[in-house]
Structure formats: C-alpha cells, structure tokens
Motif scaffolding. Structure first.
Motif, PDB file in Angstrom:
ATOM      1  N   THR A 280       2.642   5.495  53.448  1.00 34.82           N
ATOM      2  CA  THR A 280       3.038   5.871  55.004  1.00 34.82           C
ATOM      3  C   THR A 280       2.898   7.296  55.294  1.00 34.82           C
ATOM      4  OG1 THR A 280       5.219   6.063  54.424  1.00 34.82           O
ATOM      5  CG2 THR A 280       4.673   3.858  55.311  1.00 34.82           C
TER       6      THR A 280
ATOM      7  N   LYS B  32      -0.489   2.802  46.703  1.00 30.74           N
ATOM      8  CA  LYS B  32      -0.635   1.734  47.718  1.00 30.74           C
ATOM      9  C   LYS B  32       0.617   1.807  48.585  1.00 30.74           C
ATOM     10  CE  LYS B  32       1.015  -1.740  44.693  1.00 30.74           C
ATOM     11  NZ  LYS B  32       0.622  -2.940  43.861  1.00 30.74           N
ATOM     12  N   ARG B  33       0.259   1.008  49.753  1.00 32.25           N
ATOM     13  CA  ARG B  33       1.393   1.039  50.775  1.00 32.25           C
ATOM     14  C   ARG B  33       1.881   2.006  51.155  1.00 32.25           C
ATOM     15  NH1 ARG B  33       5.005  -3.607  48.140  1.00 32.25           N
ATOM     16  NH2 ARG B  33       6.339  -2.824  49.555  1.00 32.25           N
TER      17      ARG B  33
ATOM     18  N   PHE C  62       8.169   3.625  43.557  1.00 29.78           N
ATOM     19  CA  PHE C  62       8.216   4.038  44.884  1.00 29.78           C
ATOM     20  C   PHE C  62       8.384   5.652  44.574  1.00 29.78           C
ATOM     21  CE2 PHE C  62      10.397   5.268  48.647  1.00 29.78           C
ATOM     22  CZ  PHE C  62       9.472   4.704  49.859  1.00 29.78           C
TER      23      PHE C  62
ATOM     24  N   ALA D 190       4.588   6.070  49.118  1.00 34.52           N
ATOM     25  CA  ALA D 190       3.796   5.270  48.536  1.00 34.52           C
ATOM     26  C   ALA D 190       4.516   4.600  47.489  1.00 34.52           C
ATOM     27  CB  ALA D 190       2.593   6.096  48.142  1.00 34.52           C
ATOM     28  N   PHE D 191       3.727   3.588  47.187  1.00 40.38           N
ATOM     29  CA  PHE D 191       4.208   2.842  45.689  1.00 40.38           C
ATOM     30  C   PHE D 191       3.049   3.302  44.575  1.00 40.38           C
ATOM     31  CE2 PHE D 191       6.479   0.352  48.378  1.00 40.38           C
ATOM     32  CZ  PHE D 191       7.637  -0.071  47.734  1.00 40.38           C
TER      33      PHE D 191
ATOM     34  N   PRO E 276      -5.142   0.154  56.686  1.00 39.83           N
ATOM     35  CA  PRO E 276      -4.476  -1.232  56.903  1.00 39.83           C
ATOM     36  C   PRO E 276      -5.383  -1.916  57.144  1.00 39.83           C
ATOM     37  CG  PRO E 276      -3.085   0.571  57.847  1.00 39.83           C
ATOM     38  CD  PRO E 276      -4.538   1.247  57.611  1.00 39.83           C
TER      39      PRO E 276
ATOM     40  N   SER F 295      -3.623   3.535  53.988  1.00 39.49           N
ATOM     41  CA  SER F 295      -2.655   2.623  53.336  1.00 39.49           C
ATOM     42  C   SER F 295      -2.709   2.581  51.830  1.00 39.49           C
ATOM     43  CB  SER F 295      -2.556   1.315  53.895  1.00 39.49           C
ATOM     44  OG  SER F 295      -3.921   0.670  53.641  1.00 39.49           O
ATOM     45  N   ASP F 296      -4.055   3.273  51.290  1.00 42.12           N
ATOM     46  CA  ASP F 296      -4.364   2.919  50.039  1.00 42.12           C
ATOM     47  C   ASP F 296      -5.247   3.728  49.457  1.00 42.12           C
ATOM     48  OD1 ASP F 296      -3.734   1.326  47.646  1.00 42.12           O
ATOM     49  OD2 ASP F 296      -5.251  -0.238  48.028  1.00 42.12           O
TER      50      ASP F 296
END
Length: 169
Positions: free
Chosen positions: A95, A92-93, A56, A84-85, A126, A109-110
């Motif tokens: 914001t 990914k994921r 993260f 993000a991760f 998304p 989102s990615d």
C-alpha cells in the motif's frame, strides 16, 4: 488502512525511529530480501517497522514524495505510509506506492524478482497488469552500484556465460 495494519502487526515487531536509522534499516531490509537497494528512496523517514513473524513491513515518512527513476523515466509516488509483506525477492500486498502511466496514477501491489532471471524486476497492479524493468534501474543513487545482490549477480553472470557459450562466443 495502513495505520490499522501497522497497529495489528506492531506487537513483536522491530521498530526503528529517526531519519538516519530508518534509512539504514530500510536499505538493510531491501538487501536482506534481495531487492534493489534504491527501490524505496524515501526521504525524512520517521519510523520503520518489521514484524519478522508475519513478514509485515511499514515505513512512515513526514510527507508523501514523488521520485523519478531516471534510467526508466518513471515517476513513482510514495505515500506518508508505505506497507508490504516481504519475502525473499518479493514485496506483496503493498500500500502507498503508485506509478504514473500516461496521465494517471496507478497503485502497485506487488513487486518481485524472478529466480530464473535476476536481472529483471516485475511490478503488478491490483488488477494483475504489470511491467518489467531492469534491476539496475533501481540502484541506490548515492553508491552507483547495481542492485543485484552478490548471489543474483553471480547467477546472472553464469546465465550470461551459458548463453555466450551456446552462441559460440
């Protein structure tokens, strides 16, 4: 949502404060994940955090900004908090990142670089819709270098050589 996620991943994370150190660590993070160094042109960052155990990452800046990537004529908006991760060649994921499509802002989102074609970077929403652009479009503007990491550049050059050999060049 970003602040809650940041607090959930803060324990055990490396946290950096101060604009100069944050800018350096953000570029270092992008380089370490083999992503283009100019992908996050954030100004006046106040905090950068990275929890290596979970992957993260968060970046906090004083206010949201809009940046135009000139090579592809795309506006991208970065919120005051971007999360993000991260993995090798992927975020990914996410914001806090949006791009302008026609007249509306669309969340991203990615983003990832495919190992088979390291000269292209893919962005997804998304809903699963996406676009692909050349990695060079996200080069860090102040150094003028392409953002392909050395290994990816070598792979791309090898692929180009193989294509040229097939074509009889």
């Amino acid at each position: 949502m970003g602040s809650q996620a940041i607090e959930a991943h803060r324990e055990g994370a490396e946290v950096y404060r101060g604009a100069a150190l944050c800018a350096e660590k953000a570029v270092e993070l992008l380089g370490g994940t083999q992503m283009p160094r100019g992908l996050l042109p954030l100004a006046e960052m106040e905090e950068v955090g990275y929890n290596r155990a979970t992957g993260f990452v968060w970046l906090r800046q004083k206010k949201s900004i809009t940046h135009t990537f000139k090579q592809i004529s795309r506006q991208v908006s970065y919120a005051a908090e971007v999360t993000a991760f991260v993995e090798d060649r992927r975020m990914k994921r996410m914001t806090g990142v949006k791009t302008k499509e026609l007249l509306i802002w669309v969340s991203l989102s990615d983003m990832y670089i495919d190992k088979d074609d390291p000269s292209k970077i893919n962005f997804k929403t998304p809903t699963g819709l996406g676009r692909t652009y050349p990695v060079e479009a996200f080069a860090k503007e102040d150094d003028g270098k392409a953002k392909l990491p050395a290994a990816a550049a070598a792979a791309a050059n090898g692929k180009e050589t193989a294509v040229n050999a097939k074509a009889g060049k």
